[in-house]
Design a protein around this motif. Sequence first.
Motif, PDB file in Angstrom:
ATOM      1  N   ASN A   1       4.006 -11.525   9.966  1.00 18.65           N
ATOM      2  CA  ASN A   1       3.697 -10.214   9.390  1.00 18.65           C
ATOM      3  C   ASN A   1       2.707 -10.426   8.246  1.00 18.65           C
ATOM      4  N   GLU A   2       1.445 -10.080   8.476  1.00 16.33           N
ATOM      5  CA  GLU A   2       0.394 -10.266   7.487  1.00 16.33           C
ATOM      6  C   GLU A   2       0.144  -9.019   6.657  1.00 16.33           C
ATOM      7  N   GLY A   3       0.972  -7.997   6.838  1.00 15.62           N
ATOM      8  CA  GLY A   3       0.850  -6.793   6.018  1.00 15.62           C
ATOM      9  C   GLY A   3       1.583  -6.948   4.707  1.00 15.62           C
ATOM     10  N   TRP A   4       1.573  -5.866   3.929  1.00 14.20           N
ATOM     11  CA  TRP A   4       2.252  -5.868   2.636  1.00 14.20           C
ATOM     12  C   TRP A   4       3.694  -5.379   2.733  1.00 14.20           C
ATOM     13  N   ALA A   5       4.089  -4.880   3.877  1.00 15.81           N
ATOM     14  CA  ALA A   5       5.415  -4.275   3.988  1.00 15.81           C
ATOM     15  C   ALA A   5       5.998  -4.579   5.360  1.00 15.81           C
ATOM     16  N   ARG A   6       7.244  -4.190   5.528  1.00 17.19           N
ATOM     17  CA  ARG A   6       7.878  -4.316   6.833  1.00 17.19           C
ATOM     18  C   ARG A   6       7.839  -2.974   7.552  1.00 17.19           C
ATOM     19  N   ILE A   7       8.267  -2.957   8.790  1.00 17.92           N
ATOM     20  CA  ILE A   7       8.517  -1.703   9.495  1.00 17.92           C
ATOM     21  C   ILE A   7       9.793  -1.099   8.902  1.00 17.92           C
ATOM     22  N   TYR A   8       9.755   0.185   8.560  1.00 18.87           N
ATOM     23  CA  TYR A   8      10.916   0.807   7.927  1.00 18.87           C
ATOM     24  C   TYR A   8      11.736   1.668   8.885  1.00 18.87           C
ATOM     25  N   ASN A   9      11.110   2.277   9.869  1.00 16.70           N
ATOM     26  CA  ASN A   9      11.841   3.109  10.819  1.00 16.70           C
ATOM     27  C   ASN A   9      12.184   2.305  12.069  1.00 16.70           C
ATOM     28  N   ARG A  10      13.254   2.703  12.727  1.00 22.35           N
ATOM     29  CA  ARG A  10      13.682   1.992  13.937  1.00 22.35           C
ATOM     30  C   ARG A  10      12.537   1.891  14.936  1.00 22.35           C
ATOM     31  N   ARG A  11      12.513   0.791  15.660  1.00 26.78           N
ATOM     32  CA  ARG A  11      11.448   0.547  16.624  1.00 26.78           C
ATOM     33  C   ARG A  11      12.014  -0.256  17.792  1.00 26.78           C
TER      34      ARG A  11
ATOM     35  N   ALA B   1       0.713  -5.747  -2.864  1.00 27.40           N
ATOM     36  CA  ALA B   1       1.635  -6.774  -2.379  1.00 27.40           C
ATOM     37  C   ALA B   1       2.966  -6.697  -3.121  1.00 27.40           C
ATOM     38  N   ARG B   2       2.898  -6.492  -4.431  1.00 34.02           N
ATOM     39  CA  ARG B   2       4.129  -6.457  -5.219  1.00 34.02           C
ATOM     40  C   ARG B   2       5.029  -5.297  -4.818  1.00 34.02           C
ATOM     41  N   TYR B   3       4.428  -4.121  -4.600  1.00 34.41           N
ATOM     42  CA  TYR B   3       5.209  -2.928  -4.298  1.00 34.41           C
ATOM     43  C   TYR B   3       5.272  -2.621  -2.803  1.00 34.41           C
ATOM     44  N   HIS B   4       4.755  -3.523  -1.975  1.00 33.64           N
ATOM     45  CA  HIS B   4       4.867  -3.368  -0.524  1.00 33.64           C
ATOM     46  C   HIS B   4       4.274  -2.030  -0.062  1.00 33.64           C
ATOM     47  N   LEU B   5       3.042  -1.805  -0.460  1.00 36.10           N
ATOM     48  CA  LEU B   5       2.368  -0.526  -0.176  1.00 36.10           C
ATOM     49  C   LEU B   5       2.285  -0.281   1.329  1.00 36.10           C
ATOM     50  N   THR B   6       2.753   0.899   1.756  1.00 36.41           N
ATOM     51  CA  THR B   6       2.730   1.271   3.164  1.00 36.41           C
ATOM     52  C   THR B   6       1.689   2.339   3.466  1.00 36.41           C
ATOM     53  N   TYR B   7       1.478   3.287   2.549  1.00 30.09           N
ATOM     54  CA  TYR B   7       0.479   4.331   2.810  1.00 30.09           C
ATOM     55  C   TYR B   7      -0.136   4.802   1.504  1.00 30.09           C
ATOM     56  N   LEU B   8      -1.359   5.384   1.620  1.00 29.74           N
ATOM     57  CA  LEU B   8      -2.097   5.858   0.452  1.00 29.74           C
ATOM     58  C   LEU B   8      -3.025   6.976   0.876  1.00 29.74           C
ATOM     59  N   ASN B   9      -3.161   7.976   0.014  1.00 28.53           N
ATOM     60  CA  ASN B   9      -4.066   9.093   0.275  1.00 28.53           C
ATOM     61  C   ASN B   9      -5.493   8.585   0.465  1.00 28.53           C
ATOM     62  N   ALA B  10      -6.123   8.994   1.552  1.00 26.02           N
ATOM     63  CA  ALA B  10      -7.478   8.529   1.862  1.00 26.02           C
ATOM     64  C   ALA B  10      -8.538   9.234   1.039  1.00 26.02           C
ATOM     65  N   ASP B  11      -8.210  10.367   0.421  1.00 22.53           N
ATOM     66  CA  ASP B  11      -9.242  11.213  -0.156  1.00 22.53           C
ATOM     67  C   ASP B  11      -9.141  11.401  -1.666  1.00 22.53           C
TER      68      ASP B  11
END
Length: 461
Positions: free
Chosen positions: A351-361, A289-299
């Motif tokens: 928005n219940e995620g930890w981050a916003r959308i970063y790329n245009r949409r 939440a603090r760093y607005h995590l968007t992605y993480l290695n699954a493996d």
Amino acid sequence: MKRWSLVAFSLAALGSVPVRAASNDVAFTPSREDFPNPERGFYRAGGSDLAQTDRAFFDRVFADGYRLVYARVDLSRFRTTPISAAYLAAMDQGFQAARSAGVKLIVRAVYNYPQGETGYQAAQDAALPIVLGHLAQLKPLLARNVGVIAYVQAGFIGAWGEWHTSSNDLTTTATRARIRDAILDAVPADRFVQFRYPPDLDHWTAPVMPSLGQTLAGGLRTGFHNDCFLASQTDVGTFPEEAEPREKLQARMANLTALAPFGGETCNPADDLGAISRSDCADVVRESARYHLTYLNADYYRGLFHDRWKSQGCLDEVSRRMGYRLVLTGARVAPEARRGSALRVDVTVSNEGWARIYNRRTVEVVLVRKIDRKAYRIPVDADPRSWLPGVTATTPLRVPLPPTMEPGVYDIALALPDPAKELAHDPRYAIRFANADAPVRNQRWAPIVGAYFVGLKVTVR
């Protein structure tokens, strides 16, 4: 200029939407389903080289529910020469394979990828003129394939492209800045480039971070990736050893990641003498939440981190909340409208995620006529990148109705398609709202359209 897209769908394909009593506002039911969405979530690593990654791999990744793939660009054989035309063509095919499979890429170009804990010390990169020449060669390729690029990690310098241990003295302040500028020039202007070390990012954004408005206008393109997230007090050298400068830099990165994407992977705490990892659920939820995590290695390094989160019961929450998670909580529309006029649709989104959308949409209102399921997809002037985590806000949408629109009763859906021309009509790249289907209210996700029917209708005269 007004733009409308008329698309005809069969009743069988879209499904019949029951007629309901007239109403101009509606509520929604949130979903806890962990469904995939573009440009966010756990990612899979795509082997040793994008140029050698085939469609079958990307298809398996998509079928397993992942939408992000780490794509390494292996330039090790070109440390002293230009990139060959054959390799550039193979890279292009790798991008095409990803596009065909429905996934997006986290791209990093590297001159080495050492194995083990000490191999990085002998890793070789390229001289500055070679690096700059390679970036010039890659520029048109990246522009051509920007649609399937989610984020770019800076790469090029040092071991693993992580901006340390350069064999060609590329880590001086002046050279870092020169390569940074060349990367930002080579990467299309509407994509972020993530860098590995907070001191660089702190220096480049000092003394004041841009505002959100400035960022949306292109005033900030540098983000942060942490390849030892949660691994030790310093994240294995990512942050300073001393407490005061470490805490100051961590606060700066928390502010930066509200504006620019943050992601990466965990790593081996043993790489940091006396390390104390932060591997409990409370740690990952707090810091994501603090760093607005968007992605993480699954493996990578699952045993200490992912498996622990699973045993403690938060792995599903981590998966759901990485990046954005958009929930419709309310909508309102006037019951009637005239062709050639503007229909107003108010939508309330949390928005219940930890981050916003970063790329245009793109935001589209989809109007589907009940009698024949003829559909109009109408882009509206709204920017979902401003739908911030932890915030519920109402956005008024002004929908210009075509003067040639056929009269009738229309069901209303909301769509967030990808703005790239080649992906705009591919529902696999549309963002799905985190709402449950509610047949009694005529609300449902329509996968062939890539839109959510909100349970409202309007009579167009």
